[in-house]
Design an enzyme around this catalytic site. Structure first.
Site, PDB file in Angstrom:
ATOM      1  CG  MET A   3      10.739   3.324  -7.416  1.00  0.00           C
ATOM      2  SD  MET A   3       9.408   2.118  -7.458  1.00  0.00           S
ATOM      3  CE  MET A   3       9.137   2.049  -9.213  1.00  0.00           C
TER       4      MET A   3
ATOM      5  CG  LEU B 171      16.595  -5.049  -3.321  1.00  0.00           C
ATOM      6  CD1 LEU B 171      16.057  -5.439  -1.947  1.00  0.00           C
ATOM      7  CD2 LEU B 171      17.578  -3.888  -3.198  1.00  0.00           C
TER       8      LEU B 171
ATOM      9  CG  HIS C  47       3.663  -5.420  -6.024  1.00  0.00           C
ATOM     10  ND1 HIS C  47       4.524  -4.755  -6.864  1.00  0.00           N
ATOM     11  CD2 HIS C  47       2.716  -5.981  -6.810  1.00  0.00           C
ATOM     12  CE1 HIS C  47       4.113  -4.906  -8.111  1.00  0.00           C
ATOM     13  NE2 HIS C  47       3.041  -5.645  -8.111  1.00  0.00           N
TER      14      HIS C  47
HETATM   15  C1  GRF Z   1       3.249   2.527  -3.622  1.00  0.00           C
HETATM   16  O1  GRF Z   1       2.126   2.346  -4.430  1.00  0.00           O
HETATM   17  C2  GRF Z   1       3.950   1.218  -3.381  1.00  0.00           C
HETATM   18  O2  GRF Z   1       3.078   0.134  -3.285  1.00  0.00           O
HETATM   19  C3  GRF Z   1       4.794   1.110  -4.618  1.00  0.00           C
HETATM   20  O3  GRF Z   1       5.243   2.403  -4.879  1.00  0.00           O
HETATM   21  C4  GRF Z   1       4.325   3.343  -4.339  1.00  0.00           C
HETATM   22  C5  GRF Z   1       5.099   4.193  -3.393  1.00  0.00           C
HETATM   23  O4  GRF Z   1       4.321   5.235  -2.857  1.00  0.00           O
HETATM   24  N1  GRF Z   1       5.826   0.104  -4.447  1.00  0.00           N
HETATM   25  P1  GRF Z   1       4.836   6.021  -1.587  1.00  0.00           P
HETATM   26  O5  GRF Z   1       6.239   6.537  -1.898  1.00  0.00           O
HETATM   27  O6  GRF Z   1       4.818   5.100  -0.411  1.00  0.00           O
HETATM   28  O7  GRF Z   1       3.877   7.160  -1.438  1.00  0.00           O
END
Ligand code: GRF
Length: 216
Positions: free
Chosen positions: A93, A96, A112
Site C-alpha cells: 500500500m 511508488l 489490482h
Molecule cells: C488484494 O485485494 C489486492 O488485490 C489488493 O490488496 C489486497 C491485498 O490482499 N492490492 P492480501 O494482502 O494479498 O490478502
C-alpha cells in the site's frame, strides 16, 4: 531451468503472497519466492512467510520521514542483497516513485482488485457496486509510473450479484486473484509475457495467450 528469484512486497495479511508461495512450491514453477518485504512491521503476511522459511525483511516507510525515494532506495538495497530477479507487489500500500518503477521496469508486477482500467485506486468493490457494473474482477499488470496502470498481463472476471455487498464481492474477487496472480508470475518468469510498449506480448512477438479466467 534457473528459477527467477522473486520478492513479494506486502503491507498486510498477504493472502496473494500465500498463493504465490503455494504455486512456487511446485519444482517446475519458473519462479521461487526468495524474499518477502513488508513496509509495516505488523504485516500479518510476514509470519506466514517465515513459516515457509522464506527470508523476510521490514523496510518501514515511517523511518524515512516522508522521503519516498530514500524509502525505495532502502527497498532496492534489500532486493539487490538477495539477488532478486522479479518483484511482485501484493497488497503493497505505498505509491511508488519513478525511482523504483524505473529500476524494475519490465520486472515488477502488481495485482489490482478491479478490471483495469476501471476503478483504479482504493475502495474498488464499493465503487463497482455504486456504478452497477455486472462484471468485476482483478488484474495483474506490469508496473509503470502511473498508479494502477501499465501493460496488462492477465485478468480474471467474476459476476456481480444483486445482493452483493462490498465484502461478498471482495471475497469473490479475492478467489480469482489467487488464481490469476500465480498464472501471471508463471508467464512473466518463463519469459512468455513481456512488455512491448503499452501491451504485453509473448516471446514470439504474438499476443500472449493469457485470456480471461472465469471461476471454475
Ligand atoms: C488484494 O485485494 C489486492 O488485490 C489488493 O490488496 C489486497 C491485498 O490482499 N492490492 P492480501 O494482502 O494479498 O490478502
Amino acid at each position: 531451468m534457473s528459477r527467477k528469484r522473486t520478492a513479494v512486497l506486502i503491507s498486510g495479511r498477504g493472502s496473494n503472497m500465500g498463493a504465490l508461495i503455494s504455486a512456487a512450491m511446485v519444482p517446475a514453477f519458473p519462479a521461487e519466492i526468495a524474499l518477502v518485504i513488508a513496509n509495516r512491521p505488523d504485516a500479518k503476511g510476514l509470519e506466514r512467510a517465515a513459516e515457509f522459511n522464506i527470508a523476510t525483511a521490514v523496510v518501514d516507510h515511517k523511518d524515512f520521514s516522508g522521503d519516498r525515494e530514500a524509502f525505495e532506495r532502502a527497498i532496492n538495497d534489500v532486493l539487490k542483497e538477495h539477488k532478486i530477479d522479479l518483484v511482485a507487489l501484493a497488497g503493497f500500500m505505498r505509491i511508488l516513485t519513478p525511482y523504483l518503477v524505473n529500476a524494475w521496469s519490465g520486472r515488477m508486477i502488481n495485482i489490482h482488485p478491479a478490471l483495469l482500467p476501471s476503478f483504479k485506486g482504493l475502495a474498488t468493490h464499493e465503487r463497482a457496486l455504486d456504478e452497477g457494473v455486472k462484471l468485476h474482477g482483478a488484474t495483474v499488470h506490469f508496473v509503470s509510473a502511473e498508479m494502477d496502470d501499465g501493460p496488462i498481463i492477465i485478468q480474471g472476471a467474476v459476476p456481480v450479484l444483486d445482493h452483493d455487498t462490498p465484502d461478498t464481492l471482495a471475497a469473490r474477487v479475492l478467489e480469482i486473484e489467487h488464481k490469476i496472480y500465480p498464472k501471471a508470475l508463471e508467464l512473466v518468469a518463463s519469459g512468455k509475457a513481456k512488455v512491448a510498449g503499452t501491451r504485453v506480448l509473448s516471446d514470439t512477438g504474438q499476443e500472449a495467450d493469457t485470456g480471461l479466467i472465469w471461476p471454475q
